[in-house]
Design a protein around this motif. Structure first.
Motif, PDB file in Angstrom:
ATOM      1  N   GLN A 134      69.710 -18.702 -25.393  1.00  0.00           N
ATOM      2  CA  GLN A 134      70.753 -19.712 -25.202  1.00  0.00           C
ATOM      3  C   GLN A 134      70.286 -20.893 -24.346  1.00  0.00           C
ATOM      4  O   GLN A 134      71.016 -21.835 -24.150  1.00  0.00           O
ATOM      5  N   ALA A 135      69.067 -20.807 -23.833  1.00  0.00           N
ATOM      6  CA  ALA A 135      68.578 -21.868 -22.946  1.00  0.00           C
ATOM      7  C   ALA A 135      67.071 -22.048 -23.113  1.00  0.00           C
ATOM      8  O   ALA A 135      66.422 -21.285 -23.815  1.00  0.00           O
ATOM      9  N   ASN A 136      66.567 -23.097 -22.465  1.00  0.00           N
ATOM     10  CA  ASN A 136      65.129 -23.348 -22.407  1.00  0.00           C
ATOM     11  C   ASN A 136      64.701 -23.393 -20.952  1.00  0.00           C
ATOM     12  O   ASN A 136      65.413 -23.930 -20.103  1.00  0.00           O
ATOM     13  N   VAL A 137      63.534 -22.834 -20.673  1.00  0.00           N
ATOM     14  CA  VAL A 137      62.858 -23.049 -19.401  1.00  0.00           C
ATOM     15  C   VAL A 137      62.082 -24.365 -19.589  1.00  0.00           C
ATOM     16  O   VAL A 137      61.295 -24.496 -20.529  1.00  0.00           O
ATOM     17  N   VAL A 138      62.353 -25.340 -18.723  1.00  0.00           N
ATOM     18  CA  VAL A 138      61.700 -26.646 -18.811  1.00  0.00           C
ATOM     19  C   VAL A 138      60.924 -26.900 -17.526  1.00  0.00           C
ATOM     20  O   VAL A 138      61.504 -27.044 -16.454  1.00  0.00           O
ATOM     21  N   VAL A 139      59.599 -26.926 -17.654  1.00  0.00           N
ATOM     22  CA  VAL A 139      58.734 -27.224 -16.514  1.00  0.00           C
ATOM     23  C   VAL A 139      58.328 -28.692 -16.627  1.00  0.00           C
ATOM     24  O   VAL A 139      57.868 -29.138 -17.675  1.00  0.00           O
ATOM     25  N   THR A 140      58.534 -29.432 -15.545  1.00  0.00           N
ATOM     26  CA  THR A 140      58.094 -30.821 -15.486  1.00  0.00           C
ATOM     27  C   THR A 140      56.995 -30.922 -14.427  1.00  0.00           C
ATOM     28  O   THR A 140      57.151 -30.390 -13.324  1.00  0.00           O
ATOM     29  N   ALA A 141      55.899 -31.565 -14.801  1.00  0.00           N
ATOM     30  CA  ALA A 141      54.765 -31.712 -13.880  1.00  0.00           C
ATOM     31  C   ALA A 141      54.262 -33.135 -13.907  1.00  0.00           C
ATOM     32  O   ALA A 141      54.379 -33.835 -14.916  1.00  0.00           O
ATOM     33  N   ARG A 142      53.704 -33.564 -12.774  1.00  0.00           N
ATOM     34  CA  ARG A 142      53.175 -34.927 -12.644  1.00  0.00           C
ATOM     35  C   ARG A 142      51.650 -34.872 -12.532  1.00  0.00           C
ATOM     36  O   ARG A 142      51.098 -33.934 -12.000  1.00  0.00           O
ATOM     37  N   PRO A 143      51.001 -35.935 -13.017  1.00  0.00           N
ATOM     38  CA  PRO A 143      49.530 -35.970 -12.891  1.00  0.00           C
ATOM     39  C   PRO A 143      49.111 -35.941 -11.425  1.00  0.00           C
ATOM     40  O   PRO A 143      49.806 -36.487 -10.570  1.00  0.00           O
ATOM     41  N   VAL A 144      47.992 -35.297 -11.154  1.00  0.00           N
ATOM     42  CA  VAL A 144      47.458 -35.239  -9.803  1.00  0.00           C
ATOM     43  C   VAL A 144      46.554 -36.448  -9.587  1.00  0.00           C
ATOM     44  O   VAL A 144      45.698 -36.729 -10.407  1.00  0.00           O
ATOM     45  N   ARG A 187      37.795 -34.068 -24.218  1.00  0.00           N
ATOM     46  CA  ARG A 187      37.059 -35.067 -23.431  1.00  0.00           C
ATOM     47  C   ARG A 187      36.975 -34.748 -21.951  1.00  0.00           C
ATOM     48  O   ARG A 187      36.513 -35.571 -21.175  1.00  0.00           O
ATOM     49  N   GLY A 188      37.501 -33.602 -21.546  1.00  0.00           N
ATOM     50  CA  GLY A 188      37.465 -33.290 -20.118  1.00  0.00           C
ATOM     51  C   GLY A 188      38.694 -32.525 -19.682  1.00  0.00           C
ATOM     52  O   GLY A 188      39.242 -31.722 -20.432  1.00  0.00           O
ATOM     53  N   THR A 189      39.141 -32.791 -18.452  1.00  0.00           N
ATOM     54  CA  THR A 189      40.223 -32.028 -17.850  1.00  0.00           C
ATOM     55  C   THR A 189      41.307 -32.957 -17.322  1.00  0.00           C
ATOM     56  O   THR A 189      40.990 -33.977 -16.715  1.00  0.00           O
ATOM     57  N   GLU A 190      42.555 -32.595 -17.561  1.00  0.00           N
ATOM     58  CA  GLU A 190      43.700 -33.317 -16.988  1.00  0.00           C
ATOM     59  C   GLU A 190      44.427 -32.350 -16.061  1.00  0.00           C
ATOM     60  O   GLU A 190      44.700 -31.211 -16.444  1.00  0.00           O
ATOM     61  N   ARG A 191      44.729 -32.813 -14.850  1.00  0.00           N
ATOM     62  CA  ARG A 191      45.364 -31.942 -13.859  1.00  0.00           C
ATOM     63  C   ARG A 191      46.766 -32.436 -13.529  1.00  0.00           C
ATOM     64  O   ARG A 191      46.990 -33.638 -13.398  1.00  0.00           O
ATOM     65  N   PHE A 192      47.672 -31.468 -13.386  1.00  0.00           N
ATOM     66  CA  PHE A 192      49.074 -31.763 -13.088  1.00  0.00           C
ATOM     67  C   PHE A 192      49.558 -30.836 -11.991  1.00  0.00           C
ATOM     68  O   PHE A 192      48.964 -29.795 -11.731  1.00  0.00           O
ATOM     69  N   ARG A 193      50.665 -31.241 -11.356  1.00  0.00           N
ATOM     70  CA  ARG A 193      51.299 -30.409 -10.344  1.00  0.00           C
ATOM     71  C   ARG A 193      52.780 -30.293 -10.687  1.00  0.00           C
ATOM     72  O   ARG A 193      53.429 -31.294 -10.980  1.00  0.00           O
TER      73      ARG A 193
END
Length: 148
Positions: A138-148, A90-96
């Motif tokens: 042994q670990a996870n890379v976890v990226v957290t981003a918020r909507p712009v 349906r379009g584009t969602e942007r995060f930072r």
């Protein structure tokens, strides 16, 4: 109004672009992950990217014996403020990007990662840290981003 189903993940600064596949759970009750490290899964039982609340979760393999290293190897290079673009039907969602963390597998708080409550977030996970023949990463890379 409900956001669209996610189809493509792009992180321009690191040149990452990869298709998103809707996934559910595997036979162990964990989030299913696409076999190829060139694809990333979106947890379809959870929140959609762009929803008003809760965490939308994407996850994929950093590499595999069969297919080699995938684009998610770039996640650990991300920095606060990097743009993430998700194309939906349906379009584009942007995060930072707000945080990039290496979290031990045992320390990963799945309830927090997959929450449907609280402020809207995007979480992108892949494997990282030390690799052991017996137990894998042994670990996870976890990226957290918020909507712009």
């Amino acid at each position: 109004k409900e956001p669209g189903r996610p189809k493509m993940l792009a992180i321009p600064r690191v040149g990452l672009k990869m298709p998103i596949t809707a996934v559910t759970v595997d036979d162990k009750g964990a989030m299913a992950i696409p076999d190829r490290p060139t694809d990333i899964g979106w947890y379809a039982y959870g929140t959609r990217p762009g929803s008003a609340r809760g965490s939308a979760v994407l996850g994929g393999h950093v590499d595999s014996r069969e297919y080699g290293v995938g684009p998610l190897v770039a996640l650990k290079q991300l920095r606060r403020g990097d743009d993430i673009v998700i194309t939906t039907n349906r379009g584009t969602e942007r995060f930072r990007v707000s945080t990039v963390r290496l979290v031990g597998k045992r320390d990963l708080q799945l309830r927090d990662v997959f929450t449907r409550e609280g402020r809207p977030l995007l979480r992108i996970l892949t494997c990282g840290g030390t690799y052991r023949r017996s137990g894998g990463y042994q670990a996870n890379v976890v990226v957290t981003a918020r909507p712009v």
